[in-house]
Design a protein around this motif. Structure first.
Motif, PDB file in Angstrom:
ATOM      1  N   LEU A 179     101.263 -15.016-103.263  1.00 14.03           N
ATOM      2  CA  LEU A 179     101.847 -13.829-102.642  1.00 14.03           C
ATOM      3  C   LEU A 179     101.555 -12.545-103.407  1.00 14.03           C
ATOM      4  O   LEU A 179     101.821 -11.462-102.901  1.00 14.03           O
ATOM      5  CB  LEU A 179     103.362 -14.011-102.496  1.00 14.03           C
ATOM      6  CG  LEU A 179     103.804 -15.232-101.690  1.00 14.03           C
ATOM      7  CD1 LEU A 179     105.316 -15.379-101.731  1.00 14.03           C
ATOM      8  CD2 LEU A 179     103.304 -15.141-100.266  1.00 14.03           C
ATOM      9  N   GLY A 180     101.054 -12.682-104.622  1.00 14.55           N
ATOM     10  CA  GLY A 180     100.768 -11.489-105.435  1.00 14.55           C
ATOM     11  C   GLY A 180     102.042 -10.744-105.767  1.00 14.55           C
ATOM     12  O   GLY A 180     103.012 -11.330-106.239  1.00 14.55           O
ATOM     13  N   SER A 181     102.062  -9.455-105.503  1.00 14.64           N
ATOM     14  CA  SER A 181     103.250  -8.617-105.701  1.00 14.64           C
ATOM     15  C   SER A 181     103.704  -8.151-104.326  1.00 14.64           C
ATOM     16  O   SER A 181     102.973  -7.443-103.633  1.00 14.64           O
ATOM     17  CB  SER A 181     102.921  -7.426-106.597  1.00 14.64           C
ATOM     18  OG  SER A 181     102.548  -7.878-107.871  1.00 14.64           O
ATOM     19  N   ASN A 182     104.912  -8.568-103.950  1.00 15.43           N
ATOM     20  CA  ASN A 182     105.364  -8.330-102.588  1.00 15.43           C
ATOM     21  C   ASN A 182     106.872  -8.520-102.499  1.00 15.43           C
ATOM     22  O   ASN A 182     107.488  -9.110-103.382  1.00 15.43           O
ATOM     23  CB  ASN A 182     104.673  -9.327-101.646  1.00 15.43           C
ATOM     24  CG  ASN A 182     104.412  -8.766-100.277  1.00 15.43           C
ATOM     25  OD1 ASN A 182     105.061  -7.827 -99.852  1.00 15.43           O
ATOM     26  ND2 ASN A 182     103.450  -9.359 -99.587  1.00 15.43           N
ATOM     27  N   GLN A 183     107.448  -8.057-101.411  1.00 16.77           N
ATOM     28  CA  GLN A 183     108.856  -8.305-101.110  1.00 16.77           C
ATOM     29  C   GLN A 183     108.953  -9.684-100.476  1.00 16.77           C
ATOM     30  O   GLN A 183     108.194  -9.998 -99.556  1.00 16.77           O
ATOM     31  CB  GLN A 183     109.334  -7.234-100.145  1.00 16.77           C
ATOM     32  CG  GLN A 183     110.751  -7.403 -99.678  1.00 16.77           C
ATOM     33  CD  GLN A 183     111.138  -6.266 -98.748  1.00 16.77           C
ATOM     34  OE1 GLN A 183     110.905  -5.117 -99.037  1.00 16.77           O
ATOM     35  NE2 GLN A 183     111.724  -6.610 -97.619  1.00 16.77           N
TER      36      GLN A 183
END
Length: 79
Positions: free
Chosen positions: A61-65
């Motif tokens: 998801l990497g960097s995400n909400q």
């Protein structure tokens, strides 16, 4: 009480999660783990306790909400 196949799978997952919590993650596990910042507890539409927040360092998801899956255990003393 006889469990359905889906219930048996769920029980197996819960037991594995409890076992993992009892052994605690290693320093290497924690160093490579994704981080959830600015998190808030929520109740899902199914009534499960979940977390919402900003993840960083997630392999897919990497960097995400995100929202997490259902929580099985919470260690309030460790935050």
């Amino acid at each position: 009480m006889k469990l359905t196949p889906d219930q048996r799978i769920w029980v197996s997952k819960v037991l594995a999660a409890i076992s993992a919590v009892e052994t605690a993650p290693s320093e290497a596990d924690l160093a490579d783990a994704p981080v959830l910042d600015c998190w808030r507890p929520l109740i899902s539409h199914r009534g499960d306790l979940i977390l919402w927040g900003m993840v960083s360092g997630h392999p897919r998801l990497g960097s995400n909400q995100i929202t997490t899956l259902q929580l099985i255990a919470v260690n309030a003393a460790r935050g």
